[in-house]
Design an enzyme around this catalytic site. Structure first.
Site, short mmCIF file in Angstrom:
data_model
loop_
_atom_site.label_atom_id
_atom_site.label_comp_id
_atom_site.label_asym_id
_atom_site.label_seq_id
_atom_site.Cartn_x
_atom_site.Cartn_y
_atom_site.Cartn_z
N CYS A 80 -19.14 0.06 7.89
CA CYS A 80 -19.55 0.70 9.13
C CYS A 80 -20.77 0.05 9.79
CB CYS A 80 -19.82 2.19 8.89
SG CYS A 80 -18.34 3.14 8.48
N LYS B 226 0.83 -1.21 0.00
CA LYS B 226 0.00 0.00 0.00
C LYS B 226 0.87 1.26 0.00
CE LYS B 226 -3.60 -0.22 2.61
NZ LYS B 226 -4.47 -0.23 3.82
N ARG C 52 -19.12 9.22 4.52
CA ARG C 52 -19.87 8.30 3.67
C ARG C 52 -19.00 7.91 2.48
NH1 ARG C 52 -24.57 11.83 1.81
NH2 ARG C 52 -22.85 13.34 1.90
#
Length: 441
Positions: free
Chosen positions: A263, A35, A154
């Site tokens: 979530c 990553k 979100r």
């Protein structure tokens, strides 16, 4: 300000890039070599609209950098954020705080200056107290103020949510921490976005309570959708009628195949366990989890019904795989139990998703065929199943389906089409929350 962000995942990378965008100097510490290599070479390892450009511009401006060494990453920071994962533990449904506490230990062992240490990760009630004890054991000579600053991002809208938040919640217990956090968020709060200062425990619980309540709204409207299908009412009418009440609001009242993502599933389970730890019941949250699990499992029944009771040998096109549009996140997506059930029932499944197929290949059954576009997925299909509400799918018209499908049958789990329009074009159309329209013969 100079800040460090421990963890270059979704929350850490978005937060780091946005803090840099509003003028701070940010070092993101990422220990995963693969990553980190992507980030250092100018790439972004996740899909989030606008994120790649934001990262690139702030790296070029010298406000954002990446490293693997925590000692190097935090050496000049006045504020350090912990943004590592807290996944659900499979054995008991609790949030796994192992990565958070490991990060705390690394920070305590390496920090030389007084800092504000902030948990951006979603952590259970009481984690701040536990962090304080670890710091006292390892490095009692340096002043480290513990703060909770939960994220409310979100997926698909994360940058806007950060820059233009409904609120910034900060839990703290010292004047120094208050001054630092007010300074940190001043570029945002000066534009009128509220900063809510509470206790550390309250901040930790606000995050879980918010997500559980939104999950409850999703589960509720899906149960009402079932009632609509049995009674002849229309769920879109119900959602609008409820949503116009300002006490209820319109958001999260769209019926569908159930919630998923990073979530709601893990935070509802964690809140149930948090309540149990404090000798309290979370009856509504428990019911929400059960309702949503049942909802996702029931989606196969809709496809079976549309196929006359059996999908064996039928060609099924899955449009969308991610849990929502605007992300490549496959975690707890409704597409997973649906795809598994279709394969188990003998269906031939082709799938297309604009962003999620690379991740899907590592999760879904190997029998699934992935296509490069909508047309290939739909070619010669007996049934098209809309799983995710991508804009690419919303723009399709009846003729786009009719010209290439073997049969005119659509199961729309997101209600993105006009069922009367499709019925007029000769389709049997199966929506969520209203009576289907079926062609005879």
């Amino acid at each position: 300000m100079r800040i460090a962000v421990i963890g270059g995942g979704y929350v850490g990378l978005v937060s780091g890039a946005c803090f840099a965008e509003i003028g701070h100097h940010v070092t993101v510490v990422e220990s995963a070599k693969e990553k980190l290599d992507v980030l250092i070479n100018g790439g972004v390892p996740i899909y989030e609209p606008g994120l790649e450009g934001l990262v690139h511009s702030n790296v070029s401006a010298g406000r954002l950098q990446f490293c693997a060494n925590i000692s190097e990453g935090i050496k000049d920071a006045s504020v350090i954020f912990i943004a590592v994962g807290t996944p659900t533990r499979k054995e008991d449904g609790r949030a796994n705080t192992e990565y958070v506490f490991n990060a705390v230990r690394d920070i305590a062992q390496n920090v030389k200056q007084s800092v504000v240490l902030v948990t951006k990760s979603t952590v259970p009630l009481g984690t701040g107290d536990a962090i304080g004890k670890i710091i006292q054991e390892i490095n009692p000579d340096v002043t480290i103020d513990v703060v909770s600053n939960p994220e409310f991002l979100r997926e698909g809208c994360a940058i806007e949510d950060f820059i233009k938040p409904d609120r910034v919640v900060v839990g703290l217990q010292s004047q120094n921490a208050r001054e630092k956090m007010e300074q940190l968020y001043e570029p945002i709060t000066k534009n009128g976005y509220p900063l809510l200062i509470v206790s550390v425990k309250s901040a930790e619980l606000i995050k879980y309570s918010s997500n559980a309540f939104l999950a409850m709204k999703v589960a509720f409207i899906n149960e009402i959708a079932n009632l609509c299908e049995s009674s002849g009412a229309v769920i879109d009418d119900i959602s609008k009628g409820m949503g116009l009440d300002h006490r209820i609001g319109r958001n999260f009242l769209q019926a569908g195949p159930g919630y998923g993502g990073s979530c709601f599933p893990k935070d509802t389970l964690a809140l149930i366990n948090i309540a149990a730890d404090h000798d309290c019941k979370a009856t509504l949250v428990e019911a929400t989890v059960k309702s949503n699990d049942e909802r996702k499992a029931q989606m196969i029944d809709r496809v079976l019904y549309a196929c006359g009771g059996s999908v064996k040998g039928k060609k099924i096109a899955l449009l969308g795989l991610t849990f929502k549009e605007g992300t490549d996140d496959m975690r707890d997506s409704p597409s997973i139990p649906l795809a598994e059930s279709l394969i188990k029932h003998g269906a031939i499944v082709k799938a297309y998703d604009p962003e999620g197929m690379d991740v899907a290949r590592t999760i879904l059954p190997s029998e699934i065929c992935y296509t490069n576009n909508v047309s290939t997925a739909l070619h010669d299909a007996d049934v098209a199943v809309v799983v995710t509400e991508w804009k690419e799918f919303c723009g399709l018209r009846p003729e786009d389906f009719a010209s290439i499908m073997a049969r005119k049958v659509i199961v729309d789990l997101r209600n993105i089409y006009d069922k009367e329009e499709f019925f007029a074009a000769g389709f049997s159309y199966y929506p969520v929350g209203s009576v289907p329209v079926e062609q005879i013969g």
